[in-house]
Design a protein around this motif. Structure first.
Motif, PDB file in Angstrom:
ATOM      1  N   ARG A  46       1.105  -1.180   0.098  1.00 13.59           N
ATOM      2  CA  ARG A  46      -0.084   0.083   0.170  1.00 13.59           C
ATOM      3  C   ARG A  46       0.908   1.008  -0.172  1.00 13.59           C
ATOM      4  NH1 ARG A  46      -3.535  -1.671   2.991  1.00 13.59           N
ATOM      5  NH2 ARG A  46      -2.631  -1.478   5.566  1.00 13.59           N
ATOM      6  N   THR A  47       1.374   1.076   0.951  1.00 10.61           N
ATOM      7  CA  THR A  47       2.856   2.017   0.844  1.00 10.61           C
ATOM      8  C   THR A  47       3.378   2.777  -0.621  1.00 10.61           C
ATOM      9  OG1 THR A  47       3.095   2.252   3.245  1.00 10.61           O
ATOM     10  CG2 THR A  47       4.771   3.173   2.010  1.00 10.61           C
ATOM     11  N   PHE A  48       3.689   1.661  -1.090  1.00 10.77           N
ATOM     12  CA  PHE A  48       4.541   1.958  -2.431  1.00 10.77           C
ATOM     13  C   PHE A  48       4.068   2.318  -3.373  1.00 10.77           C
ATOM     14  CE2 PHE A  48       5.250   0.266  -7.062  1.00 10.77           C
ATOM     15  CZ  PHE A  48       6.818   0.735  -7.029  1.00 10.77           C
ATOM     16  N   VAL A  49       2.384   1.943  -3.182  1.00 11.17           N
ATOM     17  CA  VAL A  49       1.382   2.027  -4.512  1.00 11.17           C
ATOM     18  C   VAL A  49       1.009   4.064  -4.204  1.00 11.17           C
ATOM     19  CG1 VAL A  49      -1.199   2.160  -5.465  1.00 11.17           C
ATOM     20  CG2 VAL A  49       0.298   0.115  -5.016  1.00 11.17           C
ATOM     21  N   ALA A  53       1.892   7.192  -6.847  1.00 14.28           N
ATOM     22  CA  ALA A  53       0.793   8.462  -6.919  1.00 14.28           C
ATOM     23  C   ALA A  53       1.131   9.318  -6.909  1.00 14.28           C
ATOM     24  CB  ALA A  53      -0.082   7.681  -6.498  1.00 14.28           C
ATOM     25  N   ASP A  54       1.314   9.422  -5.817  1.00 17.94           N
ATOM     26  CA  ASP A  54       2.075  11.190  -5.468  1.00 17.94           C
ATOM     27  C   ASP A  54       3.198  11.570  -6.031  1.00 17.94           C
ATOM     28  OD1 ASP A  54       0.577  11.131  -3.512  1.00 17.94           O
ATOM     29  OD2 ASP A  54       2.073  10.933  -1.757  1.00 17.94           O
ATOM     30  N   PHE A  55       4.344  10.263  -6.293  1.00 23.02           N
ATOM     31  CA  PHE A  55       4.932  11.182  -7.961  1.00 23.02           C
ATOM     32  C   PHE A  55       4.619  11.444  -8.429  1.00 23.02           C
ATOM     33  CE2 PHE A  55       8.196   9.673 -10.734  1.00 23.02           C
ATOM     34  CZ  PHE A  55       9.172  10.234 -10.362  1.00 23.02           C
ATOM     35  N   MET A  56       3.707  10.888  -9.246  1.00 19.25           N
ATOM     36  CA  MET A  56       2.920  10.466 -10.800  1.00 19.25           C
ATOM     37  C   MET A  56       2.397  11.543 -10.887  1.00 19.25           C
ATOM     38  SD  MET A  56       4.010   8.800 -13.110  1.00 19.25           S
ATOM     39  CE  MET A  56       3.113   8.946 -13.988  1.00 19.25           C
ATOM     40  N   LYS A  57       1.445  12.150  -9.942  1.00 20.22           N
ATOM     41  CA  LYS A  57       1.432  13.191  -9.436  1.00 20.22           C
ATOM     42  C   LYS A  57       1.891  14.685  -9.619  1.00 20.22           C
ATOM     43  CE  LYS A  57      -2.216  12.581  -6.625  1.00 20.22           C
ATOM     44  NZ  LYS A  57      -2.971  12.766  -5.146  1.00 20.22           N
ATOM     45  N   GLN A  58       2.919  14.944  -8.965  1.00 17.66           N
ATOM     46  CA  GLN A  58       4.494  15.818  -8.604  1.00 17.66           C
ATOM     47  C   GLN A  58       4.396  15.566  -9.844  1.00 17.66           C
ATOM     48  OE1 GLN A  58       6.641  14.946  -6.078  1.00 17.66           O
ATOM     49  NE2 GLN A  58       7.081  16.437  -4.978  1.00 17.66           N
ATOM     50  N   TYR A  59       5.156  14.757 -10.548  1.00 19.91           N
ATOM     51  CA  TYR A  59       5.587  14.520 -12.028  1.00 19.91           C
ATOM     52  C   TYR A  59       5.367  14.778 -13.381  1.00 19.91           C
ATOM     53  CZ  TYR A  59      10.015  15.232  -8.506  1.00 19.91           C
ATOM     54  OH  TYR A  59      10.423  15.584  -8.047  1.00 19.91           O
ATOM     55  N   GLU A  60       3.891  15.063 -12.633  1.00 20.00           N
ATOM     56  CA  GLU A  60       2.839  15.044 -14.277  1.00 20.00           C
ATOM     57  C   GLU A  60       3.606  15.436 -15.239  1.00 20.00           C
ATOM     58  OE1 GLU A  60      -1.902  14.226 -15.478  1.00 20.00           O
ATOM     59  OE2 GLU A  60      -1.470  15.170 -13.390  1.00 20.00           O
ATOM     60  N   SER A  61       3.026  17.147 -14.970  1.00 13.71           N
ATOM     61  CA  SER A  61       3.257  18.054 -15.884  1.00 13.71           C
ATOM     62  C   SER A  61       4.825  18.169 -16.463  1.00 13.71           C
ATOM     63  CB  SER A  61       3.577  19.545 -15.374  1.00 13.71           C
ATOM     64  OG  SER A  61       4.432  19.396 -15.010  1.00 13.71           O
ATOM     65  N   VAL A  62       5.801  17.556 -15.992  1.00 12.15           N
ATOM     66  CA  VAL A  62       7.357  17.085 -16.449  1.00 12.15           C
ATOM     67  C   VAL A  62       7.084  15.648 -17.858  1.00 12.15           C
ATOM     68  CG1 VAL A  62       9.960  16.986 -15.530  1.00 12.15           C
ATOM     69  CG2 VAL A  62       8.508  18.202 -14.421  1.00 12.15           C
ATOM     70  N   PHE A  63       6.212  15.115 -16.557  1.00 17.82           N
ATOM     71  CA  PHE A  63       6.194  13.313 -18.229  1.00 17.82           C
ATOM     72  C   PHE A  63       5.319  14.522 -18.764  1.00 17.82           C
ATOM     73  CE2 PHE A  63       7.004  11.592 -14.036  1.00 17.82           C
ATOM     74  CZ  PHE A  63       8.013  10.272 -14.202  1.00 17.82           C
TER      75      PHE A  63
END
Length: 78
Positions: A46-49, A53-63
């Motif tokens: 659960r912690t990994f997921v 998700a937080d990482f993707m949210k934070q860097y969504e615009s960069v990706f």
């Protein structure tokens, strides 16, 4: 479910705490340890997921920008 015996060595303080915690919860030390392992295994997943998700949210615009540049688009909606 079949049970497998697992022998572990811990210092006396850890063993005492395990016995006390199991007793306080009204369960055997075996059951207490088994539940701790299950909780840890579930929590890790659960912690990994959540972290992913937080990482993707934070860097969504960069990706989005990188993907757009790699494919020759602006990465923005018209």
């Amino acid at each position: 479910m079949a049970k497998t015996q697992l022998n572990v060595r811990v210092d006396e303080g850890t063993a005492r705490v395990a016995r006390e915690r199991a007793l306080a919860r009204g369960m055997s030390v075996n059951r207490y340890i088994e539940e701790l392992v299950r909780q840890d295994a579930g929590e890790t997943g659960r912690t990994f997921v959540e972290a992913a998700a937080d990482f993707m949210k934070q860097y969504e615009s960069v990706f989005a920008e990188e993907f757009a540049e790699a494919h020759g688009t602006t990465g923005r909606n018209p």
